[in-house]
Design a protein around this motif. Structure first.
Motif, PDB file in Angstrom:
ATOM      1  N   SER A 112       0.807  -1.223   0.000  1.00  0.00           N
ATOM      2  CA  SER A 112       0.000   0.000   0.000  1.00  0.00           C
ATOM      3  C   SER A 112       0.837   1.269   0.000  1.00  0.00           C
ATOM      4  O   SER A 112       0.458   2.286   0.601  1.00  0.00           O
ATOM      5  N   ASN A 113       1.992   1.217  -0.657  1.00  0.00           N
ATOM      6  CA  ASN A 113       2.847   2.394  -0.806  1.00  0.00           C
ATOM      7  C   ASN A 113       3.154   3.027   0.552  1.00  0.00           C
ATOM      8  O   ASN A 113       3.594   2.336   1.456  1.00  0.00           O
ATOM      9  N   GLY A 114       2.896   4.302   0.705  1.00  0.00           N
ATOM     10  CA  GLY A 114       3.263   5.005   1.924  1.00  0.00           C
ATOM     11  C   GLY A 114       2.490   4.620   3.166  1.00  0.00           C
ATOM     12  O   GLY A 114       2.833   5.057   4.270  1.00  0.00           O
ATOM     13  N   PHE A 115       1.463   3.796   3.021  1.00  0.00           N
ATOM     14  CA  PHE A 115       0.703   3.319   4.178  1.00  0.00           C
ATOM     15  C   PHE A 115       1.257   2.009   4.743  1.00  0.00           C
ATOM     16  O   PHE A 115       0.731   1.491   5.729  1.00  0.00           O
ATOM     17  N   ASN A 116       2.288   1.451   4.126  1.00  0.00           N
ATOM     18  CA  ASN A 116       2.725   0.096   4.468  1.00  0.00           C
ATOM     19  C   ASN A 116       3.037  -0.106   5.946  1.00  0.00           C
ATOM     20  O   ASN A 116       2.677  -1.131   6.527  1.00  0.00           O
ATOM     21  N   SER A 117       3.716   0.844   6.561  1.00  0.00           N
ATOM     22  CA  SER A 117       4.232   0.608   7.911  1.00  0.00           C
ATOM     23  C   SER A 117       3.139   0.450   8.956  1.00  0.00           C
ATOM     24  O   SER A 117       3.325  -0.276   9.937  1.00  0.00           O
TER      25      SER A 117
END
Length: 230
Positions: A112-117
């Motif tokens: 999910s791109n920048g939401f991964n973490s």
């Protein structure tokens, strides 16, 4: 599909409350959505794309969001949920409404791109249309409709994650992607994501929210109101 005289699609709740068209009887087998959901555990299944995840697990309490995706394809039903074992997502929901978990919530996936973490990802099977009725590469991947069973499973997953990990947010992949503008698409967002915001009090970042270079949730998605296929 039942519509007003303007031909605007009715939301699910309007279909349920319309006393004149027999909708209540038609919806009895699947409405209201159950508070419990059956999650098939496939977390022990080998993942063929090791480069799509980190080997080191993350703390479970770092996960606050579920990111909604559409696969943009479907595969033969004969293999069951196993046909999607290679999908880079924590959960998958098939067109028949089967919900399977492919990875623990502690797995860091490049989904999910920048939401991964801070998120887990769910992929809904199907190549679903945009607000203009267009599907991605339909000659190759077909063009499908979101099913009632998928909505049931998606809402059940939200409730499950709220209860199990204290989920506070539901997000659209397009909010973290500059190219996946129809992910998850208006049908999934309205019937699952927006429902989670309105009924469960989840957050989506608010109107206009997106990461740098990505796309906000369109206002039309929030009020889309298209009912899923039977």
């Amino acid at each position: 599909m039942m519509t007003h005289s303007t031909d605007r699609p009715l939301p699910l709740d309007a279909l349920w409350n319309d006393p004149d068209d027999g909708a209540e009887e038609a919806f009895l087998p699947w409405w209201p959505f159950p508070s419990e959901v059956v999650v098939e555990d496939r977390t022990d299944t080998p993942f063929p794309h090791s480069e799509h995840k980190r080997d080191r697990p993350r703390p479970a309490d770092s996960v606050y969001a579920l990111v909604l995706h559409q696969m943009a394809f479907r595969r033969s039903r004969s293999r069951g949920p196993g046909r999607y074992d290679g999908v880079t997502a924590h959960y998958i929901i098939t067109e028949s409404g089967r919900l399977a978990q492919l990875h623990p919530v502690t797995t860091y996936l490049f989904a999910s791109n920048g939401f991964n973490s801070g998120s887990v990802a769910v992929e809904f099977s199907g190549n679903l249309p945009s607000v203009r009725g267009r599907c991605w590469s339909p000659d190759t991947h077909g063009c499908h409709e979101l099913t009632r069973a998928q909505v049931d499973a998606g809402r059940g997953l939200l409730r499950h994650l709220v209860r199990e990990i204290g989920l506070t947010h539901v997000l659209a992949h397009r909010q973290a992607s500059g190219s996946r503008t129809n992910c998850p698409g208006p049908d999934i967002w309205y019937n699952v994501g927006q429902w989670g915001v309105d009924e469960l009090g989840l957050k989506d970042g608010g109107p206009g929210f997106h990461l740098k270079g990505a796309n906000p949730i369109p206002d039309q998605w929030r009020t889309w109101g298209r009912s899923p296929a039977r």
